[in-house]
Design an enzyme around this catalytic site. Structure first.
Site, PDB file in Angstrom:
ATOM      1  N   ASP A  12      39.867  36.900  38.864  1.00 33.87           N
ATOM      2  CA  ASP A  12      38.837  37.203  37.874  1.00 33.87           C
ATOM      3  C   ASP A  12      37.494  37.000  38.552  1.00 33.87           C
ATOM      4  O   ASP A  12      37.414  36.341  39.602  1.00 33.87           O
ATOM      5  CB  ASP A  12      38.961  36.253  36.667  1.00 33.87           C
ATOM      6  CG  ASP A  12      38.238  36.803  35.432  1.00 33.87           C
ATOM      7  OD1 ASP A  12      37.400  37.710  35.584  1.00 33.87           O
ATOM      8  OD2 ASP A  12      38.518  36.324  34.332  1.00 33.87           O
ATOM      9  N   ILE A  13      36.458  37.546  37.940  1.00 33.77           N
ATOM     10  CA  ILE A  13      35.113  37.253  38.436  1.00 33.77           C
ATOM     11  C   ILE A  13      34.725  35.826  38.032  1.00 33.77           C
ATOM     12  O   ILE A  13      33.900  35.196  38.660  1.00 33.77           O
ATOM     13  CB  ILE A  13      34.098  38.299  37.918  1.00 33.77           C
ATOM     14  CG1 ILE A  13      32.815  38.244  38.735  1.00 33.77           C
ATOM     15  CG2 ILE A  13      33.851  38.125  36.425  1.00 33.77           C
ATOM     16  CD1 ILE A  13      31.923  39.458  38.521  1.00 33.77           C
ATOM     17  N   ARG A  16      38.226  29.743  38.328  1.00 37.91           N
ATOM     18  CA  ARG A  16      39.597  29.411  37.914  1.00 37.91           C
ATOM     19  C   ARG A  16      39.577  28.670  36.571  1.00 37.91           C
ATOM     20  O   ARG A  16      38.822  27.719  36.394  1.00 37.91           O
ATOM     21  CB  ARG A  16      40.229  28.517  38.984  1.00 37.91           C
ATOM     22  CG  ARG A  16      41.576  27.952  38.630  1.00 37.91           C
ATOM     23  CD  ARG A  16      42.019  26.922  39.654  1.00 37.91           C
ATOM     24  NE  ARG A  16      42.825  27.518  40.704  1.00 37.91           N
ATOM     25  CZ  ARG A  16      44.103  27.901  40.578  1.00 37.91           C
ATOM     26  NH1 ARG A  16      44.722  27.771  39.432  1.00 37.91           N
ATOM     27  NH2 ARG A  16      44.753  28.417  41.580  1.00 37.91           N
ATOM     28  N   TYR A 121      33.270  50.853  25.119  1.00 38.42           N
ATOM     29  CA  TYR A 121      34.589  50.261  25.420  1.00 38.42           C
ATOM     30  C   TYR A 121      35.695  51.288  25.158  1.00 38.42           C
ATOM     31  O   TYR A 121      36.555  51.532  26.006  1.00 38.42           O
ATOM     32  CB  TYR A 121      34.743  49.025  24.529  1.00 38.42           C
ATOM     33  CG  TYR A 121      36.100  48.375  24.498  1.00 38.42           C
ATOM     34  CD1 TYR A 121      36.683  47.840  25.629  1.00 38.42           C
ATOM     35  CD2 TYR A 121      36.779  48.248  23.280  1.00 38.42           C
ATOM     36  CE1 TYR A 121      37.912  47.207  25.570  1.00 38.42           C
ATOM     37  CE2 TYR A 121      38.003  47.602  23.210  1.00 38.42           C
ATOM     38  CZ  TYR A 121      38.569  47.089  24.362  1.00 38.42           C
ATOM     39  OH  TYR A 121      39.789  46.464  24.289  1.00 38.42           O
TER      40      TYR A 121
HETATM   41  C1  AKB Z   1      37.847  44.399  20.488  1.00 36.76           C
HETATM   42  O1  AKB Z   1      37.631  43.942  19.356  1.00 36.76           O
HETATM   43  O2  AKB Z   1      37.019  45.019  21.140  1.00 36.76           O
HETATM   44  C2  AKB Z   1      39.223  44.217  21.081  1.00 36.76           C
HETATM   45  C3  AKB Z   1      40.085  45.392  20.818  1.00 36.76           C
HETATM   46  C4  AKB Z   1      40.516  45.687  19.451  1.00 36.76           C
HETATM   47  O3  AKB Z   1      40.431  46.084  21.713  1.00 36.76           O
HETATM   48  N1  AKB Z   1      39.833  43.032  20.568  1.00 36.76           N
END
Ligand code: AKB
Length: 302
Positions: A12-13, A16, A121
């Site tokens: 991960d960035i 640990r 996203y």
């Molecule tokens: C988010 O809320 O962005 C995530 C998802 C539903 O992918 N938990």
């Protein structure tokens, strides 16, 4: 994975995590997934057989920093796939999400429903699914993905829009009250983390010949926010949970499915969830309580 005898390396960035989250026996590699040379150098050193590519910025945080989200989610996925192609890593497991869907959905959403996300996203996760499928067809990388519901676990989530569900539990234990940023009738698919982890392991172990597609919806339960509050109330009867919807986050939640059809995952690789909402509540509340007793700041968001 270690219980099943695999030799696991984690990266991960971030530094640990505590031993309670990641065994000290697991080698830890600091890695920025946006740095192609660094990804290549680490994979060349370790020579993994399978890669579980989980690095991502989630929906709510992603709307605050869309450019960085593009780099991490989009370029990061390209970097992982390209390195796996070059080094002939046999299998790549990718985590997609219900956020790949957009407004105007049917009541229950199957794998083939058109993808029209409204968040960076979601956009980058759609592109990740498509890119992985391209690498599978064009270069023979065995790419497999699940579309996760909102995941809930006994750890502080990082910038998701589904986080209201966990916060009901965490603040219910911590302070006895929580004001959710969504309407009480908000309904999205959710899943308890142990089921989510098991899904990744089971999909990664399925025979390739059984898989008719590369990306699968997986489902567990789809409660309204009010139903989650009621479930929290069964374990924490004094918890006071109220609702004060935030327009922006509510619009993201309203654009996601209410419920998923995961029949392809069930048929192809035997997917079946083990935790219902009430079973999750029973398991989760003592875990959150224990974590807060050990470390009162464990879930501090201020
Ligand atoms: C988010 O809320 O962005 C995530 C998802 C539903 O992918 N938990």
């Amino acid at each position: 994975l270690r219980e099943r005898g695999y030799d696991v390396h984690a990266s991960d960035i971030a530094p640990r995590p505590a031993p309670s989250q990641c065994s000290e026996e697991v080698p830890w590699h600091s890695l920025d997934v946006t740095d192609l040379d660094a990804v290549d150098a680490l994979f060349t050193q370790i020579r993994p057989h399978r890669v579980y590519h989980l690095a991502a910025i989630l929906s709510a945080r992603g709307e605050e920093i869309p450019q960085r989200t593009y780099e991490v989610n989009q370029s990061g996925t390209y970097n992982v796939l390209e390195t796996c192609r070059r080094l002939e890593v046999s299998r790549v497991i990718f985590t997609s999400t219900i956020a790949v869907f957009g407004p105007g959905l049917p009541e229950t959403v199957g794998d083939e429903v058109p993808l029209a996300p409204t968040t960076m996203y979601g956009v980058t996760k759609v592109a990740g699914e498509l890119l992985g499928d391209y690498y599978r067809r064009r270069f023979g990388v065995d790419f497999r993905a699940v579309r996760f519901p909102g995941l809930i676990s006994a750890s502080l989530p990082g910038g998701g829009t589904s986080d209201y569900a966990l916060f009901m539990y965490v603040d219910g234990v911590r302070t006895g009250r929580y004001e959710a940023f969504c309407r009480a009738d908000t309904r999205i698919p959710l899943m308890y983390m142990p089921d989510g982890i098991r899904a990744l392991v089971e999909l990664s172990e399925a025979p390739q010949s059984a898989l008719r597609r590369s990306t699968y919806n997986i489902a567990a339960f789809s409660p309204t926010a009010e139903e989650i509050a009621q479930s929290v109330g069964t374990a924490l009867p004094d918890a006071d949970i109220s609702f004060a919807p935030d327009a922006h986050r509510q619009s993201i939640l309203d654009s996601w499915p209410c419920a998923l059809d995961d029949s392809n995952a069930r048929e192809d690789w035997g997917w079946t969830p083990r935790y219902s909402l009430s079973q999750m509540t029973e398991d989760l509340v003592p875990k959150i309580r224990a974590l807060i007793e050990q470390n009162p700041d464990a879930f501090d968001r201020d």
